[in-house]
Design an enzyme around this catalytic site. Structure first.
Site, mmCIF file in Angstrom:
data_model
loop_
_atom_site.group_PDB
_atom_site.id
_atom_site.type_symbol
_atom_site.label_atom_id
_atom_site.label_comp_id
_atom_site.label_asym_id
_atom_site.label_seq_id
_atom_site.Cartn_x
_atom_site.Cartn_y
_atom_site.Cartn_z
ATOM 1 N N HIS A 205 -1.811 1.752 -3.590
ATOM 2 C CA HIS A 205 -1.934 2.715 -2.286
ATOM 3 C C HIS A 205 -3.188 2.752 -2.065
ATOM 4 O O HIS A 205 -3.943 3.550 -2.629
ATOM 5 C CB HIS A 205 -1.238 3.876 -2.388
ATOM 6 C CG HIS A 205 -0.819 3.581 -0.287
ATOM 7 N ND1 HIS A 205 -2.306 4.275 0.422
ATOM 8 C CD2 HIS A 205 0.593 3.385 0.549
ATOM 9 C CE1 HIS A 205 -1.884 4.047 1.780
ATOM 10 N NE2 HIS A 205 -0.168 4.256 1.399
ATOM 11 N N HIS B 30 1.402 3.440 -6.514
ATOM 12 C CA HIS B 30 3.098 3.857 -5.607
ATOM 13 C C HIS B 30 3.984 3.169 -5.571
ATOM 14 O O HIS B 30 4.953 3.559 -5.160
ATOM 15 C CB HIS B 30 1.857 2.868 -4.201
ATOM 16 C CG HIS B 30 2.611 3.720 -2.787
ATOM 17 N ND1 HIS B 30 2.375 4.891 -2.668
ATOM 18 C CD2 HIS B 30 2.886 2.752 -1.809
ATOM 19 C CE1 HIS B 30 3.398 4.967 -1.274
ATOM 20 N NE2 HIS B 30 3.785 4.086 -0.921
ATOM 21 N N ARG C 233 -2.841 -4.534 1.063
ATOM 22 C CA ARG C 233 -3.102 -3.064 0.136
ATOM 23 C C ARG C 233 -3.721 -3.722 -0.533
ATOM 24 O O ARG C 233 -4.393 -2.995 -1.154
ATOM 25 C CB ARG C 233 -1.457 -3.030 -0.243
ATOM 26 C CG ARG C 233 -1.179 -1.414 1.255
ATOM 27 C CD ARG C 233 0.132 -0.911 0.263
ATOM 28 N NE ARG C 233 0.819 0.044 1.684
ATOM 29 C CZ ARG C 233 1.405 0.410 1.407
ATOM 30 N NH1 ARG C 233 2.432 0.733 0.501
ATOM 31 N NH2 ARG C 233 1.590 0.919 3.008
ATOM 32 N N GLU D 120 1.073 -0.736 10.533
ATOM 33 C CA GLU D 120 0.711 -0.776 9.156
ATOM 34 C C GLU D 120 -0.074 -2.238 8.500
ATOM 35 O O GLU D 120 -0.380 -3.105 9.569
ATOM 36 C CB GLU D 120 1.532 -0.151 8.420
ATOM 37 C CG GLU D 120 1.872 0.826 8.743
ATOM 38 C CD GLU D 120 2.557 1.589 7.940
ATOM 39 O OE1 GLU D 120 2.959 1.055 7.097
ATOM 40 O OE2 GLU D 120 3.581 2.411 7.585
ATOM 41 N N ARG E 54 3.798 -6.100 -1.844
ATOM 42 C CA ARG E 54 4.833 -6.206 -1.299
ATOM 43 C C ARG E 54 3.637 -5.779 0.811
ATOM 44 O O ARG E 54 2.916 -4.696 0.490
ATOM 45 C CB ARG E 54 5.547 -4.437 -1.222
ATOM 46 C CG ARG E 54 5.984 -3.487 -0.643
ATOM 47 C CD ARG E 54 7.135 -2.599 -0.720
ATOM 48 N NE ARG E 54 6.167 -1.148 -0.844
ATOM 49 C CZ ARG E 54 6.206 -0.869 0.031
ATOM 50 N NH1 ARG E 54 7.015 0.208 1.041
ATOM 51 N NH2 ARG E 54 4.823 0.592 -0.641
HETATM 52 C C1 SIN Z 1 2.866 4.734 3.800
HETATM 53 O O1 SIN Z 1 2.688 5.444 4.983
HETATM 54 O O2 SIN Z 1 1.008 4.289 3.783
HETATM 55 C C2 SIN Z 1 3.218 3.907 3.213
HETATM 56 C C3 SIN Z 1 4.349 3.064 3.796
HETATM 57 C C4 SIN Z 1 4.496 2.205 2.576
HETATM 58 O O3 SIN Z 1 4.227 2.913 1.220
HETATM 59 O O4 SIN Z 1 5.944 1.265 2.727
#
Ligand code: SIN
Length: 533
Positions: free
Chosen positions: A239, A346, A285, A116, A381
């Protein structure tokens, strides 16, 4: 009055994992305001970040977390949580959680690790795109099997009971909680010297959010009223990819899709994020959300798109079945069409200020998970670090709780007063509650979201002051209901966010203000701490 050795408020990963361990040491009550399965955890899609492969290392995970956190993460906290991750994952597996696996090149089974934004290595353990649901159901099943845990569903925690509230001048500590039994309408007095808040975040304070309806900041608001310190509430993480659709409002499109090569593009299919950051769609993010916000404002288009059409349909349907099916039902075929997305509130990176063991500034009170601010997330985060924090810190908290008993044991024998509702009648103006609720969420979105200004924050503060007065009036004059209690917490948390945001006169991580666009390490390399006393 009923006494417990431990009272846990909240039923996500932090609360359930704490309870499962604590029940070996005494009686546990889990208080949860709806059905236990209604938690932020259950909505988590991406997964849980944890070093699991030889190509990765704790040092790398620490470095990625510090980088995303924009200078505010204490390295010792990050290192402790990251390095205890593998043991916590073993515990989850022991409780029955199943993560996706695959065979490596030699045909040996191993965990299938996702990637991610902000992670330089693959380290996200997942269960398809419904990891949270898998964790929640397995932990809840284990809780149901435990004899020492009372699971009090439909119980709304109203306020913490402290010795200060009872009129004791010395040694202020938390000694219990008042909780509304939503089925009987009666308020119960629950007694414990060890209260652990695991109530999750406050995404519902914003009009657009990826969070479930329960995320109304109850824990932060209660802790604040009881006198605990609160920190870093300005760092609300947006998010980048919430589904943009007129029917379905809070549906997340997991960042793991970008980990599998999906790109954010404009309506003409052009990748616009690389112009903002060379890491493109996989930048942290805060950067990606701001890039989308600017693009939407610049073009006047209502959304941007996430394009994963380079992947075969079979892969998308197998790896992201929940997203694939949901989109298909709404007429979007992710295998052939880019998915329309917008940023949405988020995650609350700040919260009740704690150390790495979840200990708050109020004796007798611990806070774990999104409700807490250990410092792990700093100003922003790193994706999928939150489930990790919940399960690791809940373990540390139990060790801490067990060695921390009140110096003055007389509080253990205290008879706590019953809740007094006085001469109040039922709320006859529900419409006013709903109006105020909408107004808070709209004003937070318009004035206190991805990009802020001093003037907008001042406007928000003034409006919130009035709303707060109205809500207080309701609270004192009417019988409490879940709607009224949520509204009371929402306005409290909104005020704390605005207060923190107004104090930070720089831009850092998830806090961006046009009046102070630069990061100012000389003055602001520190937490924003609010204290009532
Ligand atoms: C996501 O699946 O994008 C959320 C993961 C997260 O917020 O840590």
């Amino acid at each position: 009055m009923k006494s417990y050795d431990f009272i846990v408020v909240g039923s996500g990963i932090a609360g359930l994992s704490f309870a499962l361990r604590a029940c070996k040491h005494g009686s546990v009550a889990i208080i949860t305001k709806k059905e236990a399965v209604n938690s932020n955890t259950a909505w988590a899609q991406g997964g849980i970040a944890c070093v699991q492969s030889d190509e990765d290392s704790f040092d790398r995970h620490v470095a990625d977390t510090l980088d995303a956190g924009a200078g505010l993460c204490p390295e010792d906290v990050v290192r402790a949580i990251v390095s205890e991750g593998p043991d916590a994952i073993d515990e989850l597996i022991h409780w029955g959680v199943e993560f996706d696996g695959r065979e490596n090149g030699d045909g040996i089974p191993e965990l299938d690790l996702g990637r991610e934004g902000g992670h330089t290595k693959r380290r996200i353990l997942h269960s398809k795109d419904t990891t949270g649901r898998e964790i929640e159901t397995k932990l809840l099943a284990a809780v149901h099997e435990s004899e020492n845990i009372d699971l009090l569903e439909h119980h709304f925690a109203i306020d913490l009971i402290t010795t200060a509230k009872l009129g004791f001048a010395s040694s202020v500590r938390c000694v219990g909680i008042y909780a509304l039994n939503e089925e009987t309408g009666k308020v119960r007095t629950l007694r414990s010297d060890r209260v652990i808040l695991c109530t999750g975040g406050s995404g519902r304070v914003y009009l657009y959010t990826t969070n479930p309806k329960v995320a109304t900041g109850d824990g932060v608001a209660m802790a604040w009223r009881a006198g605990a310190e609160i920190a870093n509430m300005e760092f609300v993480q947006f998010h980048p990819t919430c589904l943009y659709h007129h029917e379905v409002k809070s549906f997340l499109i997991t960042e793991a899709m970008r980990g599998e090569g999906a790109k954010l593009v404009d309506k003409d299919g052009k990748d616009f994020v690389t112009a903002y950051d060379e890491r493109g769609s996989l930048a942290p993010r805060d950067i990606v959300a701001r890039a989308i916000d600017r693009e939407i404002k610049r073009t006047g288009n209502p959304c941007v798109f996430l394009d994963i059409t380079h992947q075969p349909k079979a892969f998308i349907a197998e790896r992201f079945p929940n997203i694939y099916e949901t989109c298909l039902r709404l007429g979007i075929n992710a295998a052939t069409d880019p998915i329309p997305v917008v940023p949405a509130a988020h995650y609350q990176c700040g919260g009740v200020r704690t150390n790495v063991d979840g200990r708050t500034s109020l004796p007798g009170l611990w806070a774990v998970g999104e409700v807490a601010c250990t410092g792990l997330h700093g100003a922003n985060r790193l994706a999928s670090n939150s489930l990790l924090e919940g399960v690791v810190v809940s373990r540390r908290a139990l060790v801490d709780v067990l060695k921390t008993l009140p110096a003055d044991r007389t509080t253990e024998r205290l008879l706590l007063p019953e809740w007094e509702s006085g001469e109040v009648t039922d709320v006859d103006e529900l419409v006013v509650i709903y109006h105020n609720w909408d107004e808070i969420r709209r004003l937070m979105w318009d004035y206190v979201s991805i990009v802020r200004t001093t003037k907008r924050l001042q406007r928000a503060a003034t409006r919130l002051q009035n709303l707060r007065r109205e809500v207080q009036e309701f609270y004192w004059n009417f019988r409490v209901t879940p709607e009224l209690l949520e509204l009371r917490n929402l306005v409290e948390v909104a005020t704390l966010i605005v207060d923190c945001a107004a104090r930070r006169k720089e831009s850092r991580g998830a806090h961006c203000t046009l009046d102070y666009p630069e990061t100012d390490d000389r003055k602001w390399l520190k937490d924003t701490i609010l204290s009532r006393f």
